[in-house]
Motif scaffolding. Structure first.
Motif, short mmCIF file in Angstrom:
data_model
loop_
_atom_site.label_atom_id
_atom_site.label_comp_id
_atom_site.label_asym_id
_atom_site.label_seq_id
_atom_site.Cartn_x
_atom_site.Cartn_y
_atom_site.Cartn_z
N THR A 57 -3.94 -0.91 -6.59
CA THR A 57 -4.37 -0.51 -5.25
C THR A 57 -5.79 -1.07 -4.93
N HIS A 58 -6.30 -0.79 -3.74
CA HIS A 58 -7.63 -1.31 -3.36
C HIS A 58 -8.24 -0.39 -2.30
N ASP A 59 -9.50 -0.70 -1.94
CA ASP A 59 -10.17 0.20 -0.99
C ASP A 59 -10.47 -0.47 0.36
N HIS A 83 -2.61 9.95 9.65
CA HIS A 83 -1.92 11.11 9.06
C HIS A 83 -0.62 10.72 8.36
N GLY A 84 -0.55 9.48 7.83
CA GLY A 84 0.74 8.99 7.33
C GLY A 84 1.02 9.16 5.86
N PHE A 85 -0.02 9.29 5.02
CA PHE A 85 0.27 9.15 3.59
C PHE A 85 1.29 10.15 3.07
N LYS A 86 1.18 11.38 3.50
CA LYS A 86 2.07 12.44 3.00
C LYS A 86 3.56 12.06 3.18
N PHE A 87 3.83 11.18 4.15
CA PHE A 87 5.20 10.77 4.46
C PHE A 87 5.68 9.58 3.62
N THR A 128 -15.98 4.12 3.55
CA THR A 128 -15.21 3.82 4.76
C THR A 128 -13.74 3.62 4.40
N CYS A 129 -12.89 3.86 5.36
CA CYS A 129 -11.45 3.72 5.19
C CYS A 129 -10.91 3.39 6.59
N LEU A 130 -9.71 2.86 6.69
CA LEU A 130 -9.21 2.44 8.01
C LEU A 130 -7.99 3.25 8.44
N LYS A 162 -1.74 -13.50 0.07
CA LYS A 162 -1.79 -13.08 1.47
C LYS A 162 -0.71 -13.78 2.30
N VAL A 163 0.02 -13.02 3.07
CA VAL A 163 1.01 -13.61 3.99
C VAL A 163 0.27 -14.18 5.19
N LEU A 164 0.53 -15.45 5.47
CA LEU A 164 -0.14 -16.10 6.61
C LEU A 164 0.70 -15.98 7.88
N SER A 198 -7.20 11.51 -2.69
CA SER A 198 -6.36 12.63 -2.24
C SER A 198 -6.00 12.47 -0.76
N ARG A 199 -4.83 13.00 -0.40
CA ARG A 199 -4.39 13.06 1.00
C ARG A 199 -3.70 14.40 1.22
N ILE A 200 -4.05 15.07 2.30
CA ILE A 200 -3.44 16.39 2.58
C ILE A 200 -1.96 16.23 2.89
N ILE A 201 -1.17 17.17 2.38
CA ILE A 201 0.26 17.25 2.73
C ILE A 201 0.52 18.66 3.24
N GLY A 249 -8.03 -1.01 2.75
CA GLY A 249 -7.06 -0.58 3.77
C GLY A 249 -7.15 0.90 4.05
N SER A 250 -5.99 1.59 3.95
CA SER A 250 -5.93 3.00 4.38
C SER A 250 -5.69 3.99 3.25
N HIS A 251 -5.48 3.53 2.02
CA HIS A 251 -4.99 4.47 1.01
C HIS A 251 -6.00 4.90 -0.04
N ALA A 252 -7.22 4.40 -0.01
CA ALA A 252 -8.15 4.74 -1.09
C ALA A 252 -8.74 6.14 -0.91
N GLY A 286 0.85 -1.18 0.00
CA GLY A 286 0.00 0.00 0.00
C GLY A 286 0.88 1.23 0.00
N SER A 287 0.53 2.19 0.84
CA SER A 287 1.23 3.48 0.87
C SER A 287 2.72 3.32 1.15
N MET A 288 3.05 2.68 2.25
CA MET A 288 4.46 2.62 2.68
C MET A 288 5.22 1.51 1.96
N GLY A 289 4.54 0.39 1.70
CA GLY A 289 5.22 -0.74 1.06
C GLY A 289 5.59 -0.46 -0.39
N LEU A 314 4.78 -8.43 -1.49
CA LEU A 314 3.58 -9.27 -1.40
C LEU A 314 2.38 -8.42 -0.98
N GLU A 315 1.30 -8.51 -1.75
CA GLU A 315 0.08 -7.75 -1.45
C GLU A 315 -1.11 -8.70 -1.46
N GLN A 316 -1.91 -8.64 -0.41
CA GLN A 316 -3.04 -9.59 -0.31
C GLN A 316 -4.18 -9.27 -1.28
N PHE A 317 -4.32 -7.97 -1.64
CA PHE A 317 -5.40 -7.59 -2.56
C PHE A 317 -4.80 -7.10 -3.87
C1 LIG Z 1 -10.19 8.50 5.60
C2 LIG Z 1 -8.72 8.70 5.67
C3 LIG Z 1 -8.20 9.96 5.43
C4 LIG Z 1 -6.83 10.18 5.50
N1 LIG Z 1 -6.33 11.42 5.23
C5 LIG Z 1 -4.99 11.62 5.23
C6 LIG Z 1 -4.44 12.86 4.83
O1 LIG Z 1 -5.19 13.79 4.46
N2 LIG Z 1 -3.09 13.00 4.83
C7 LIG Z 1 -2.26 11.99 5.20
O2 LIG Z 1 -1.04 12.18 5.18
N3 LIG Z 1 -2.76 10.79 5.58
C8 LIG Z 1 -4.08 10.58 5.60
N4 LIG Z 1 -4.60 9.37 5.95
C9 LIG Z 1 -3.71 8.34 6.48
C10 LIG Z 1 -2.96 7.57 5.42
O3 LIG Z 1 -3.79 7.28 4.32
C11 LIG Z 1 -2.43 6.31 6.08
O4 LIG Z 1 -1.65 6.69 7.20
C12 LIG Z 1 -1.58 5.50 5.13
O5 LIG Z 1 -2.31 5.18 3.97
C13 LIG Z 1 -1.14 4.22 5.84
O6 LIG Z 1 -0.35 3.48 4.94
P1 LIG Z 1 -0.01 1.96 5.19
O7 LIG Z 1 0.97 1.57 4.16
O8 LIG Z 1 0.32 1.76 6.63
O9 LIG Z 1 -1.41 1.18 4.94
P2 LIG Z 1 -2.05 0.74 3.55
O10 LIG Z 1 -1.90 1.78 2.52
O11 LIG Z 1 -3.43 0.23 3.84
O12 LIG Z 1 -1.14 -0.48 3.10
C14 LIG Z 1 -1.06 -1.69 3.81
C15 LIG Z 1 -1.10 -2.82 2.80
O13 LIG Z 1 -0.70 -4.04 3.39
C16 LIG Z 1 -1.46 -5.07 2.81
N5 LIG Z 1 -1.41 -6.25 3.69
C17 LIG Z 1 -1.78 -6.28 4.98
N6 LIG Z 1 -1.65 -7.51 5.48
C18 LIG Z 1 -1.16 -8.29 4.49
C19 LIG Z 1 -0.83 -9.66 4.39
N7 LIG Z 1 -0.98 -10.50 5.44
N8 LIG Z 1 -0.36 -10.14 3.21
C20 LIG Z 1 -0.20 -9.30 2.14
N9 LIG Z 1 -0.54 -7.98 2.18
C21 LIG Z 1 -1.01 -7.48 3.34
C22 LIG Z 1 -2.84 -4.42 2.72
O14 LIG Z 1 -3.72 -5.11 1.86
C23 LIG Z 1 -2.50 -3.03 2.25
O15 LIG Z 1 -2.49 -2.93 0.84
C24 LIG Z 1 -5.97 9.11 5.86
C25 LIG Z 1 -6.50 7.83 6.08
C26 LIG Z 1 -7.86 7.63 5.97
C27 LIG Z 1 -8.40 6.25 6.22
#
Ligand SMILES: Cc1cc2nc3c(=O)[nH]c(=O)nc-3n(C[C@H](O)[C@H](O)[C@H](O)COP(=O)(O)OP(=O)(O)OC[C@H]3O[C@@H](n4cnc5c(N)ncnc54)[C@H](O)[C@@H]3O)c2cc1C
Length: 383
Positions: A38-40, A349-353, A317-319, A171-173, A48-51, A42-45, A12-15, A32-35
């Motif tokens: 990109t997808h909706d 608040h992580g995406f911008k990073f 919804t988003c997580l 999916k990683v088990l 837009s994300r504020i920076i 987790g946290s990145h759908a 997703g965002s960080m990976g 490795l990505e389970q979905f």
């Molecule tokens: C509604 C909302 C608004 C936001 N607004 C902002 C904003 O304005 N500005 C900002 O900076 N941030 C914002 N954020 C936060 C930001 O989007 C998140 O902090 C960031 O996306 C987190 O990234 P991540 O990589 O941790 O998670 P994700 O992007 O969800 O990535 C994790 C990935 O790991 C995969 N995964 C998990 N387990 C497994 C497994 N067992 N096997 C294989 N794959 C796996 C998942 O499927 C997913 O794709 C917002 C978040 C939400 C929900």
């Protein structure tokens, strides 16, 4: 069986940024990505994300943000695709609120352009808002938004071009650390590597049990609405904004209307309430929109945009993945020496990073250290 230098769990965002930064260093990488990418789920759908840099959460984030801005520019230069859009960000809040106090502190500590506005200026330039009288008004011109899905796809594409192996819908088990390396077992196979990087977003607690008590996924709702004067709210006429009225904990925020031809959907003026709800299971979260979800969005419209006559168009919804202090966890996994690196708990608040976090993950995996100040994000603070 192929032995990788590094395996990244979660693209997703960080990976996505991590697989790119590892591959750029010449490492053999498996992502490795389970979905889908990109997808909706987790946290990145959501388009837009504020920076922003005047970071109210903690001034120590600012050097990492400077690097993130730099790395977003690098991504744009390599790909020729825009991911950062400078709209400016309006801040509204009581002078005692952390949103205002903390933003002023970061701005003054790091000389970030951050300008006060008076009531008259706001009412002339941004008549869209109804802001409580006692609120201060500030503007950060270099803030704006980044495009999450587009950035993730670009990073993964670059990584693939550099030779990374990318597996979606896998999916990683579980994973094990042995004296001769790490073994990762998925629903399709078994892989080995010298280093493991876990960037699993809301699922991170399931893969790092020692941290699961400090990683709480929460269900959040985002809305796109239709204001009567649509053009007044389009990008170019309306900035990103954030507001803390102090009546409820947390803050409200939103974006200008984006052109769907350029940015894709959903269509409309996006806004949301940033405040973590209770802990949920990312595999069992309800995606059904309730009356309470709608009421939260109407509160924002009724109180701060009473003249917009906006109608709800789309709610999704988003997580989030929240830590107890709402700061990230960026560290080696507890008890795994330097073989397992984690980036988790981005607390909404992580995406911008993301552009900087991928580089940090690669540096920690390859060199055991990063030049960026991540001490305050250590996992040990929860020990
Ligand atoms: C509604 C909302 C608004 C936001 N607004 C902002 C904003 O304005 N500005 C900002 O900076 N941030 C914002 N954020 C936060 C930001 O989007 C998140 O902090 C960031 O996306 C987190 O990234 P991540 O990589 O941790 O998670 P994700 O992007 O969800 O990535 C994790 C990935 O790991 C995969 N995964 C998990 N387990 C497994 C497994 N067992 N096997 C294989 N794959 C796996 C998942 O499927 C997913 O794709 C917002 C978040 C939400 C929900």
């Amino acid at each position: 069986m192929k032995q990788y230098d590094a395996i990244v769990i979660g693209l997703g965002s960080m990976g996505s940024s991590t697989v790119y930064h590892l591959a750029k260093e010449g490492m053999s990488v498996l992502g490795l990505e389970q979905f889908d990418i990109t997808h909706d789920q987790g946290s990145h759908a959501g388009q837009s994300r504020i920076i922003r840099k005047s970071y109210y959460e903690h001034p120590d984030y600012v050097p990492i943000l400077e690097r993130a801005y730099h790395n977003w520019r690098v991504l744009e230069n390599i790909t020729g695709v825009e991911v950062y859009h400078r709209t400016g960000l309006l801040y509204f809040g009581n002078p005692e609120h952390q949103l205002i106090k903390g933003s002023k502190l970061s701005a003054s500590t790091y000389n970030i352009p951050f300008h006060p506005m008076n009531d008259e200026e706001v009412s002339i330039k941004y008549p869209h808002f109804e802001v409580p009288q006692d609120h201060e008004k500030w503007f950060e011109p270099d803030a704006g938004f980044v495009t999450p899905e587009r950035a993730i796809l670009l990073y993964v594409q670059l990584a693939m071009r550099l030779g990374a192996d990318i597996q979606a819908k896998e999916k990683v088990l579980h994973w094990n650390r042995r004296p001769d390396g790490i073994t990762v077992t998925t629903d399709k196979g078994v892989y080995t590597a010298r280093k493991l990087i876990i960037t699993a977003g809301p699922w991170a607690g399931k893969l790092i049990p020692t941290l699961s008590g400090n990683l709480s996924p929460s269900r959040q709702v985002v809305a796109w609405v239709k204001p009567k004067n649509w053009k007044d709210f389009e990008m170019g006429n309306f900035p990103c904004w954030t507001l803390a009225d102090g009546m409820k904990p947390g803050i409200y925020y939103g974006f200008p209307i984006l052109d769907v031809g350029k940015f894709g959907g959903p269509i409309g003026l996006k806004l949301a309430y940033h405040y973590p709800t209770g802990k949920t299971d990312p595999d069992a979260v309800s995606r059904i929109i309730t009356e309470a979800d709608e009421a939260e969005i109407r509160y924002i419209l009724d109180n701060f945009f009473p003249n917009s006559n906006a109608e709800l168009l789309t709610l999704k919804t988003c997580l989030y993945t929240n830590t107890p202090d709402e700061n990230f966890i960026i560290d080696f996994a507890p008890g795994q020496d330097e073989d397992v690196v984690i980036a988790a708990g981005f607390s909404g608040h992580g995406f911008k990073f993301a552009s900087a976090i991928g580089e940090i993950m690669a540096d920690l995996a390859l060199k055991g250290k990063t030049f960026l100040p991540i001490g305050f994000l250590s996992a040990k603070r929860f020990a």
